[in-house]
Design a protein around this motif. Structure first.
Motif, PDB file in Angstrom:
ATOM      1  N   SER A  16      57.071  29.689 -11.977  1.00 43.35           N
ATOM      2  CA  SER A  16      56.398  29.546 -13.378  1.00 43.35           C
ATOM      3  C   SER A  16      56.825  28.450 -14.169  1.00 43.35           C
ATOM      4  CB  SER A  16      56.681  30.815 -14.297  1.00 43.35           C
ATOM      5  OG  SER A  16      58.112  30.963 -14.611  1.00 43.35           O
ATOM      6  N   SER A  17      57.961  27.713 -13.491  1.00 45.03           N
ATOM      7  CA  SER A  17      58.357  26.464 -14.049  1.00 45.03           C
ATOM      8  C   SER A  17      59.327  25.811 -13.296  1.00 45.03           C
ATOM      9  CB  SER A  17      59.034  26.875 -15.524  1.00 45.03           C
ATOM     10  OG  SER A  17      60.324  27.478 -15.465  1.00 45.03           O
ATOM     11  N   GLY A  18      59.898  24.549 -13.843  1.00 45.17           N
ATOM     12  CA  GLY A  18      60.801  23.988 -13.141  1.00 45.17           C
ATOM     13  C   GLY A  18      60.622  23.520 -11.522  1.00 45.17           C
ATOM     14  N   ILE A  19      61.796  23.762 -10.953  1.00 42.04           N
ATOM     15  CA  ILE A  19      61.748  23.436  -9.375  1.00 42.04           C
ATOM     16  C   ILE A  19      60.522  24.254  -8.811  1.00 42.04           C
ATOM     17  CG2 ILE A  19      62.886  23.487  -7.359  1.00 42.04           C
ATOM     18  CD1 ILE A  19      65.523  22.934  -8.678  1.00 42.04           C
ATOM     19  N   GLY A  20      60.416  25.544  -9.180  1.00 40.11           N
ATOM     20  CA  GLY A  20      59.287  26.283  -8.695  1.00 40.11           C
ATOM     21  C   GLY A  20      57.844  25.980  -8.706  1.00 40.11           C
ATOM     22  N   ALA A  21      57.693  25.563  -9.936  1.00 34.82           N
ATOM     23  CA  ALA A  21      56.258  24.970 -10.311  1.00 34.82           C
ATOM     24  C   ALA A  21      55.999  23.806  -9.515  1.00 34.82           C
ATOM     25  CB  ALA A  21      56.209  25.052 -11.635  1.00 34.82           C
ATOM     26  N   ALA A  22      56.937  22.794  -9.557  1.00 32.03           N
ATOM     27  CA  ALA A  22      56.992  21.533  -8.930  1.00 32.03           C
ATOM     28  C   ALA A  22      56.695  21.778  -7.299  1.00 32.03           C
ATOM     29  CB  ALA A  22      58.154  20.703  -9.209  1.00 32.03           C
ATOM     30  N   GLY A  37      54.983  33.498  -7.218  1.00 27.58           N
ATOM     31  CA  GLY A  37      55.548  34.514  -7.751  1.00 27.58           C
ATOM     32  C   GLY A  37      56.377  34.354  -8.949  1.00 27.58           C
ATOM     33  N   ALA A  38      56.344  35.159  -9.913  1.00 24.04           N
ATOM     34  CA  ALA A  38      57.165  34.941 -11.354  1.00 24.04           C
ATOM     35  C   ALA A  38      56.938  36.018 -12.118  1.00 24.04           C
ATOM     36  CB  ALA A  38      56.886  33.677 -11.991  1.00 24.04           C
ATOM     37  N   ARG A  39      57.843  36.190 -13.074  1.00 18.50           N
ATOM     38  CA  ARG A  39      57.481  37.183 -14.273  1.00 18.50           C
ATOM     39  C   ARG A  39      56.588  36.764 -15.145  1.00 18.50           C
ATOM     40  NH1 ARG A  39      61.411  37.380 -17.231  1.00 18.50           N
ATOM     41  NH2 ARG A  39      62.516  35.713 -16.286  1.00 18.50           N
ATOM     42  N   ARG A  40      56.336  35.633 -15.485  1.00 17.24           N
ATOM     43  CA  ARG A  40      55.715  35.148 -16.477  1.00 17.24           C
ATOM     44  C   ARG A  40      54.061  34.685 -15.886  1.00 17.24           C
ATOM     45  NH1 ARG A  40      59.763  30.520 -19.102  1.00 17.24           N
ATOM     46  NH2 ARG A  40      60.076  30.126 -16.723  1.00 17.24           N
ATOM     47  N   VAL A  41      53.465  35.664 -15.859  1.00 15.07           N
ATOM     48  CA  VAL A  41      52.035  35.915 -15.099  1.00 15.07           C
ATOM     49  C   VAL A  41      51.245  34.835 -15.664  1.00 15.07           C
ATOM     50  CG1 VAL A  41      50.254  37.120 -14.228  1.00 15.07           C
ATOM     51  CG2 VAL A  41      52.429  38.296 -14.652  1.00 15.07           C
ATOM     52  N   GLU A  42      51.113  34.723 -16.841  1.00 12.12           N
ATOM     53  CA  GLU A  42      50.223  33.729 -17.629  1.00 12.12           C
ATOM     54  C   GLU A  42      50.523  32.410 -17.002  1.00 12.12           C
ATOM     55  OE1 GLU A  42      50.189  33.746 -21.707  1.00 12.12           O
ATOM     56  OE2 GLU A  42      49.491  35.817 -22.016  1.00 12.12           O
ATOM     57  N   ARG A  43      51.719  31.937 -17.000  1.00  9.91           N
ATOM     58  CA  ARG A  43      51.936  30.622 -16.397  1.00  9.91           C
ATOM     59  C   ARG A  43      51.449  30.488 -14.824  1.00  9.91           C
ATOM     60  NH1 ARG A  43      57.751  28.026 -18.298  1.00  9.91           N
ATOM     61  NH2 ARG A  43      57.641  28.414 -20.685  1.00  9.91           N
ATOM     62  N   ASN A  45      49.295  32.153 -13.371  1.00 15.74           N
ATOM     63  CA  ASN A  45      47.937  32.227 -13.204  1.00 15.74           C
ATOM     64  C   ASN A  45      47.376  30.922 -13.367  1.00 15.74           C
ATOM     65  OD1 ASN A  45      47.342  34.841 -12.395  1.00 15.74           O
ATOM     66  ND2 ASN A  45      47.247  35.411 -14.700  1.00 15.74           N
ATOM     67  N   GLU A  46      47.665  29.968 -14.595  1.00 17.44           N
ATOM     68  CA  GLU A  46      47.227  28.574 -14.950  1.00 17.44           C
ATOM     69  C   GLU A  46      47.423  27.747 -13.603  1.00 17.44           C
ATOM     70  OE1 GLU A  46      48.310  25.013 -18.209  1.00 17.44           O
ATOM     71  OE2 GLU A  46      48.861  27.366 -18.692  1.00 17.44           O
ATOM     72  N   LEU A  47      48.769  27.944 -13.144  1.00 17.91           N
ATOM     73  CA  LEU A  47      49.139  26.894 -11.980  1.00 17.91           C
ATOM     74  C   LEU A  47      48.360  27.120 -10.767  1.00 17.91           C
ATOM     75  CD1 LEU A  47      50.822  24.845 -11.006  1.00 17.91           C
ATOM     76  CD2 LEU A  47      52.807  26.242 -10.586  1.00 17.91           C
ATOM     77  N   ILE A  51      45.952  24.467  -8.426  1.00 16.94           N
ATOM     78  CA  ILE A  51      46.411  24.235  -7.024  1.00 16.94           C
ATOM     79  C   ILE A  51      45.739  24.921  -6.094  1.00 16.94           C
ATOM     80  CG2 ILE A  51      48.514  23.238  -7.750  1.00 16.94           C
ATOM     81  CD1 ILE A  51      49.771  25.732  -6.377  1.00 16.94           C
ATOM     82  N   ASP A  52      44.580  25.895  -6.743  1.00 20.49           N
ATOM     83  CA  ASP A  52      43.911  26.714  -5.705  1.00 20.49           C
ATOM     84  C   ASP A  52      44.727  27.707  -4.868  1.00 20.49           C
ATOM     85  OD1 ASP A  52      41.682  28.006  -4.535  1.00 20.49           O
ATOM     86  OD2 ASP A  52      41.703  26.535  -2.888  1.00 20.49           O
ATOM     87  N   GLY A  53      45.823  28.432  -5.726  1.00 25.77           N
ATOM     88  CA  GLY A  53      46.750  29.026  -5.151  1.00 25.77           C
ATOM     89  C   GLY A  53      46.357  30.578  -5.537  1.00 25.77           C
ATOM     90  N   VAL A  54      47.687  31.475  -5.276  1.00 27.82           N
ATOM     91  CA  VAL A  54      47.448  32.976  -5.562  1.00 27.82           C
ATOM     92  C   VAL A  54      48.456  33.322  -6.532  1.00 27.82           C
ATOM     93  CG1 VAL A  54      47.362  35.152  -4.524  1.00 27.82           C
ATOM     94  CG2 VAL A  54      46.002  33.381  -3.557  1.00 27.82           C
TER      95      VAL A  54
END
Length: 248
Positions: A16-22, A37-43, A45-47, A51-54
């Protein structure tokens, strides 16, 4: 998840942020389909839309959440164990057991749960790769940091043990051990105190999340016979966990 024989899937925790999002962005740019995968689902979902991910909700401290998450992952070529963190800077004599418990649950048991659950799919892929983001705290210690350094030492030991246990199987293992990286890490450690967190990086240029993501992407895109076992990376101005040069 819809997949084709040519699709290479990467799973990134703490996305959802930081190294994982990058890392999710970088791996998508390298041609991977990414499960975030993350707890902050809104983040996530946006990412995922970007990037056409899941995006799949994941709390690595909850075995039921990990089980539900893994059920959504049909194929896994790359697993990036990135979720983790620190809480507090207390002496052993003043240790908060709840902080220790959170750090061990997140960094150690969380990594164990996700890796254990996805290992059969990584091996079955015929060319799997487990990347675990630890820290220079996985090999060093420093005053007031024993809760975090002990958890990271354990996480590193867990990851390195996998290398021998799966020797001869079609799966690689890479540990990434960063020094100072300017993300939300210090804000979490200091309970949301942004000013105190910013002071950690004053006077030097820290690594960025993108710097670490670049190294992760490099490791997982080497030829299959090449295993980069351990990569420690620090800012130029940082020599160790306790020694850095800062401009006045």
């Amino acid at each position: 998840m819809s997949t084709t024989p040519d699709t290479r899937w990467a799973v990134v925790t703490g996305a959802s942020s930081g190294i994982g999002a990058a890392t999710a962005r970088k791996l998508a740019a390298e041609g991977f389909r990414v499960v975030l995968g993350a707890r902050r689902v809104e983040r996530i979902n946006e990412l995922a839309s970007e990037i056409d991910g899941v995006a799949v909700a994941l709390d690595i401290t909850d075995p039921a959440s990990v089980e539900a998450f893994v059920e959504r992952v049909e194929t896994c070529n790359v697993l990036v164990n990135n979720a983790g963190g620190a809480k507090g800077l207390a002496k052993v004599a003043d240790a908060d057991e709840d902080d220790w418990r959170w750090m061990w649950e997140t960094n150690v048991l969380g990594t164990l749960r996700v890796t254990k659950a996805l290992m059969p799919k990584l091996v079955a892929s015929g060319d799997g790769h487990v990347v675990t983001v630890t820290s220079i705290a996985a090999t060093e210690i420093y005053d007031n940091g024993s809760g975090y350094t002990s958890a990271k030492h354990a996480q590193g030991a867990l990851h390195r043990t996998l290398r021998g246990e799966h020797l001869g199987e079609p799966v690689r293992f890479t540990e990434i051990a960063p020094g100072m990286v300017e993300t939300e890490f210090s804000e979490v450690r200091f309970g949301g105190d942004a000013e105190r967190a910013a002071a950690v990086y004053q006077g030097l240029t820290p690594l960025t999340a993108d710097d670490v993501a670049d190294v992760i992407a490099f490791a997982v895109t080497r030829p299959s016979h090449v295993n980069l076992d351990f990569i420690e990376m620090k800012p130029r101005d940082q020599a160790s966990a306790t020694r850095a040069h800062r401009q006045s």
